[in-house]
Design an enzyme around this catalytic site. Structure first.
Site, mmCIF file in Angstrom:
data_model
loop_
_atom_site.group_PDB
_atom_site.id
_atom_site.type_symbol
_atom_site.label_atom_id
_atom_site.label_comp_id
_atom_site.label_asym_id
_atom_site.label_seq_id
_atom_site.Cartn_x
_atom_site.Cartn_y
_atom_site.Cartn_z
ATOM 1 N N SER A 63 0.798 -1.235 0.000
ATOM 2 C CA SER A 63 0.000 0.000 0.000
ATOM 3 C C SER A 63 0.828 1.282 0.000
ATOM 4 O O SER A 63 0.271 2.364 -0.223
ATOM 5 C CB SER A 63 -0.922 0.023 1.207
ATOM 6 O OG SER A 63 -1.998 -0.828 0.986
ATOM 7 N N LYS A 66 0.525 3.320 -3.006
ATOM 8 C CA LYS A 66 -0.691 4.111 -3.253
ATOM 9 C C LYS A 66 -0.406 5.610 -3.202
ATOM 10 O O LYS A 66 -1.035 6.398 -3.895
ATOM 11 C CB LYS A 66 -1.773 3.747 -2.222
ATOM 12 C CG LYS A 66 -2.307 2.331 -2.409
ATOM 13 C CD LYS A 66 -3.225 1.918 -1.264
ATOM 14 C CE LYS A 66 -3.717 0.492 -1.462
ATOM 15 N NZ LYS A 66 -4.397 -0.047 -0.286
ATOM 16 N N TYR A 188 -3.572 -2.469 -10.462
ATOM 17 C CA TYR A 188 -3.550 -2.338 -8.995
ATOM 18 C C TYR A 188 -2.611 -3.378 -8.360
ATOM 19 O O TYR A 188 -1.794 -3.053 -7.479
ATOM 20 C CB TYR A 188 -4.975 -2.475 -8.428
ATOM 21 C CG TYR A 188 -5.003 -2.491 -6.921
ATOM 22 C CD1 TYR A 188 -4.878 -1.316 -6.187
ATOM 23 C CD2 TYR A 188 -5.110 -3.698 -6.221
ATOM 24 C CE1 TYR A 188 -4.859 -1.342 -4.796
ATOM 25 C CE2 TYR A 188 -5.096 -3.732 -4.828
ATOM 26 C CZ TYR A 188 -4.968 -2.550 -4.125
ATOM 27 O OH TYR A 188 -4.931 -2.563 -2.756
ATOM 28 N N TYR A 240 -5.051 3.463 7.867
ATOM 29 C CA TYR A 240 -6.422 2.939 7.930
ATOM 30 C C TYR A 240 -7.046 3.250 9.285
ATOM 31 O O TYR A 240 -6.969 4.393 9.735
ATOM 32 C CB TYR A 240 -6.435 1.424 7.619
ATOM 33 C CG TYR A 240 -5.400 1.055 6.603
ATOM 34 C CD1 TYR A 240 -5.526 1.509 5.296
ATOM 35 C CD2 TYR A 240 -4.279 0.306 6.944
ATOM 36 C CE1 TYR A 240 -4.568 1.204 4.359
ATOM 37 C CE2 TYR A 240 -3.318 -0.006 6.001
ATOM 38 C CZ TYR A 240 -3.464 0.457 4.719
ATOM 39 O OH TYR A 240 -2.506 0.172 3.800
ATOM 40 N N VAL A 258 1.202 -3.863 3.744
ATOM 41 C CA VAL A 258 1.193 -5.200 4.352
ATOM 42 C C VAL A 258 2.469 -5.993 4.070
ATOM 43 O O VAL A 258 2.640 -7.090 4.599
ATOM 44 C CB VAL A 258 -0.049 -6.045 3.974
ATOM 45 C CG1 VAL A 258 -1.322 -5.458 4.567
ATOM 46 C CG2 VAL A 258 -0.174 -6.229 2.475
HETATM 47 N N1 GLN Z 1 -2.138 -5.391 -2.042
HETATM 48 C C1 GLN Z 1 -2.710 -5.284 -0.729
HETATM 49 C C2 GLN Z 1 -4.210 -5.488 -0.805
HETATM 50 O O1 GLN Z 1 -4.803 -4.988 -1.735
HETATM 51 C C3 GLN Z 1 -2.383 -3.936 -0.172
HETATM 52 C C4 GLN Z 1 -2.916 -3.743 1.218
HETATM 53 C C5 GLN Z 1 -1.978 -3.028 2.151
HETATM 54 O O2 GLN Z 1 -0.778 -2.950 1.965
HETATM 55 N N2 GLN Z 1 -2.526 -2.574 3.235
HETATM 56 O O3 GLN Z 1 -4.809 -6.125 0.017
#
Ligand code: GLN
Length: 304
Positions: A63, A66, A188, A240, A258
């Site tokens: 993430s 992003k 994505y 989050y 993650v």
């Molecule tokens: N690729 C992971 C997902 O879409 C990214 C989530 C994350 O890093 N929090 O679940």
């Protein structure tokens, strides 16, 4: 201030304490990562950089990418972006579907999965070749052409990414995805599979600490105002439903993934990346959070 000494001391104390949490298993390829990896890299705008532990080893940015996708889209279409995605903290987990119906398919912010999926859709609409152009953007930010996606991680996530499929199709049904959902999801998953080291990550994010200006060639990537807004989004939405806790304990704009990475920055001063794969129950690196909490406490650099 001698940052390197402080980093050494905190690194050793976090290393010798508990390494709680779990490596995520929902992306099979990420479940293979050694849970004891631990690296830190600090990059200051006055070029006092310092790394320790596994700071030169590549890991999955997930993430954290992003923020880079958001920066690229924002640099091209400016504030029109906010017609497609909002700027409010969600207070829900990163892959939540729950608010989309009431919000008519407008994700709460660009740093949760739903928002990043919409940003991917925007990039697919405005770029010639979104996957290649995004990679070029990151390579130029890093001043490093060796940066790449991991096909293995992208395929691994795609094979079980039901939740992201659900998000993308659901947003499409509500009218906020323009392209073929499969194309959006392929991009994505590629975006999330980007591989960086703590060293490259800290350097890449230094433009957000530097009023939007890339350090090595002084190119303005984002205006000062846009940079302030991206940092505000990291501050309020980067973790989050643990964004409040990160502000409370660490007090810097930051973003987690993650893959176990966390990047954070202090405007006009520094950027710092930490990697430790075990995650707490909100999906944020256990040691990463601990390290950064101690770091801003001992350096007195929380923005608050
Ligand atoms: N690729 C992971 C997902 O879409 C990214 C989530 C994350 O890093 N929090 O679940």
């Amino acid at each position: 201030m001698k940052y390197s000494k402080i980093i050494d001391t905190i690194y050793q104390s976090v290393l010798s304490a508990d390494n709680l949490g779990k490596v995520p298993t929902y992306i099979p390829e990420l479940a293979q990562v050694n849970p004891d990896k631990f690296g830190v890299y600090f990059y200051s705008l006055n070029k006092q950089s310092y790394g320790i532990g596994d700071c030169d080893e590549k890991f999955s940015a997930q993430s954290i990418s992003k923020v880079l996708a958001l920066s690229l889209a924002y640099s091209i279409i400016g504030d029109q972006l906010w017609r497609r995605v909002d700027v409010e903290p969600s207070g829900t987990s990163f892959n939540s579907l729950i608010q989309l119906e009431a919000d008519n398919g407008i994700p709460r912010n660009p740093l949760i999965n739903s928002g990043a999926i919409v940003v991917c859709d925007i990039l697919l609409s405005i770029l010639e070749d979104a996957q290649a152009d995004f990679l070029t953007f990151v390579r130029e930010l890093a001043n490093d052409d060796s940066i790449n996606y991991s096909i293995l991680v992208a395929e691994s996530e795609k094979s079980v990414g039901y939740r992201n499929f659900a998000l993308c199709y659901y947003i499409k049904s509500l009218g906020n995805i323009e392209n073929d959902p499969i194309e959006v999801l392929n991009f994505y998953f590629k975006l999330c599979s980007l591989e960086l080291t703590c060293k490259s990550m800290a350097y890449i994010f230094s433009f957000l600490a530097n009023d939007g200006i890339r350090m090595h060639d002084r190119v303005q990537i984002l205006t000062e105002t846009c940079t302030k807004r991206v940092n505000a989004l990291m501050q309020t939405c980067g973790f989050y439903d643990e964004s409040g806790e990160f502000a409370f304990k660490v007090g810097l704009p930051g973003k987690s993934g993650v893959g176990g990475g966390i990047v954070a920055l202090l405007p006009n001063q520094y950027s710092i990346a930490v990697w430790s794969p075990k995650l707490n129950n909100k999906g944020n690196s256990y040691r990463g959070m601990k390290f950064l909490e101690e770091f801003t406490a001992q350096t007195h650099t929380s923005i608050f």
